[in-house]
Design a protein around this motif. Structure first.
Motif, PDB file in Angstrom:
ATOM      1  N   GLY A   1       1.231   2.064  10.466  1.00  0.00           N
ATOM      2  CA  GLY A   1       0.326   1.657   9.397  1.00  0.00           C
ATOM      3  C   GLY A   1      -0.885   0.900   9.889  1.00  0.00           C
TER       4      GLY A   1
ATOM      5  N   ALA B   1       3.156   2.558   3.031  1.00  0.00           N
ATOM      6  CA  ALA B   1       2.588   2.391   4.364  1.00  0.00           C
ATOM      7  C   ALA B   1       2.590   0.937   4.824  1.00  0.00           C
TER       8      ALA B   1
ATOM      9  N   ASP C   1     -10.620   1.623   1.836  1.00  0.00           N
ATOM     10  CA  ASP C   1      -9.507   1.962   0.947  1.00  0.00           C
ATOM     11  C   ASP C   1      -9.272   0.764   0.033  1.00  0.00           C
TER      12      ASP C   1
ATOM     13  N   LYS D   1       0.859  -1.178   0.000  1.00  0.00           N
ATOM     14  CA  LYS D   1       0.000   0.000   0.000  1.00  0.00           C
ATOM     15  C   LYS D   1       0.897   1.230   0.000  1.00  0.00           C
TER      16      LYS D   1
ATOM     17  N   TYR E   1       0.964   5.528  -0.551  1.00  0.00           N
ATOM     18  CA  TYR E   1       0.285   6.816  -0.699  1.00  0.00           C
ATOM     19  C   TYR E   1       1.094   7.692  -1.662  1.00  0.00           C
TER      20      TYR E   1
ATOM     21  N   ARG F   1      -8.423   0.515   7.557  1.00  0.00           N
ATOM     22  CA  ARG F   1      -9.212   1.082   6.460  1.00  0.00           C
ATOM     23  C   ARG F   1      -9.328   0.089   5.303  1.00  0.00           C
TER      24      ARG F   1
ATOM     25  N   ARG G   1       6.842   1.582   9.937  1.00  0.00           N
ATOM     26  CA  ARG G   1       6.451   1.731   8.526  1.00  0.00           C
ATOM     27  C   ARG G   1       7.605   1.434   7.568  1.00  0.00           C
TER      28      ARG G   1
ATOM     29  N   THR H   1      -4.112   2.474   8.458  1.00  0.00           N
ATOM     30  CA  THR H   1      -4.202   2.132   7.042  1.00  0.00           C
ATOM     31  C   THR H   1      -4.698   0.700   6.868  1.00  0.00           C
ATOM     32  N   THR H   2      -4.152  -0.213   7.663  1.00  0.00           N
ATOM     33  CA  THR H   2      -4.579  -1.609   7.589  1.00  0.00           C
ATOM     34  C   THR H   2      -6.061  -1.756   7.913  1.00  0.00           C
TER      35      THR H   2
ATOM     36  N   TYR I   1      -4.841  -0.676  -3.131  1.00  0.00           N
ATOM     37  CA  TYR I   1      -3.718  -1.434  -2.580  1.00  0.00           C
ATOM     38  C   TYR I   1      -3.539  -2.694  -3.401  1.00  0.00           C
TER      39      TYR I   1
END
Length: 251
Positions: free
Chosen positions: A54, A31, A66, A19, A21, A60, A212, A57-58, A69
């Motif tokens: 992260g 991330a 999200d 993933k 950004y 999401r 990260r 992010t995981t 990815y």
């Protein structure tokens, strides 16, 4: 890339290859990289990692918020009719709706008339059903958020720092409710927390993330029954984890 603990009976299988950004005018930020794990039926697993690793992010990604990815989530949260129940750091209740209305609004419309007496009784919310969130303490608002997540009978409950900002007594009470609910309903829990002591108190497994980009450093089973986890054992367990994984667990 195979998920740790993978199997046909897994409630959730996460396999995120990458993933990244791409913010404007700055270098891309990776991330997550090669993060794989699975959640088993009836277990409480805690995802622990340093700040900025992260974890959000995981979450999401596995909630379907999200889709940008490389990898797979099984079941696909965007295709599932009964996805995970989610409890965020903040209760996120509608202040102009009653406790009961907040819970029912999160349910599919055809199910909103179903009987929730047992759920409200179990969470100690029966006397508060007709109150507005502003009349409740933060601990009680968190119980409402938990009721909202449980109202659809999910197989998996996802908790994002669910006990943060609570005093010790309120946090202990809510932790006990979560554990009792898991045991009573046979569901699984994935909890994200910075509180290592909290994770050691309730988890069946710890999933330790690297800084990260997030990847799985280790899976640590906690085999001692929760009722037998005294302060000395918890302190020794934390010290051992800090020695073995200094980049993840602070002294």
């Amino acid at each position: 890339m195979s998920a740790v603990g993978d199997g046909e009976d897994a409630v959730l299988t996460v396999a995120i290859a990458r993933k990244v950004y791409h913010p404007d005018s700055v270098e891309p930020v990776e991330a997550v990289r090669d993060l794989a794990f699975a959640i088993r039926p009836g277990e409480i697993a805690c995802l622990i990692g340093p700040s900025g690793a992260g974890k959000t992010t995981t979450l999401r990604i596995l909630l379907g918020l999200d889709a940008d990815y490389d990898g797979t989530i099984v079941p696909d949260p965007r295709a599932s009719e009964n996805g995970p129940g989610m409890v965020f750091q903040e209760p996120r209740l509608l202040p102009w709706r009653t406790v009961e209305q907040n819970v029912r609004l999160a349910m599919p419309r055809p199910q909103r008339a179903r009987d929730l007496d047992g759920l409200f009784a179990h969470l100690g919310l029966t006397p508060w059903r007709d109150r507005f969130p502003g009349a409740l303490s933060l601990g009680m608002q968190r119980r409402v958020a938990l009721a909202r997540a449980l109202a659809n009978d999910p197989r998996l409950l996802v908790l994002d720092e669910p006990f943060v900002s609570l005093d010790d007594a309120a946090a202990a009470s809510l932790r006990g409710l979560v554990v009792d609910t898991v045991d009573r309903l046979g569901m699984s829990v994935l909890m994200v927390t910075h509180n290592v002591a909290e994770a050691i108190a309730v988890a069946d497994r710890l999933l330790l993330l690297s800084p990260r980009p997030a990847s799985l450093v280790a899976t640590v089973p906690l085999d001692r029954p929760r009722t037998s986890r005294d302060r000395a054992w918890a302190d020794a367990t934390r010290q051992d984890l800090a020695r073995r994984y200094p980049g993840v667990i602070a002294e």
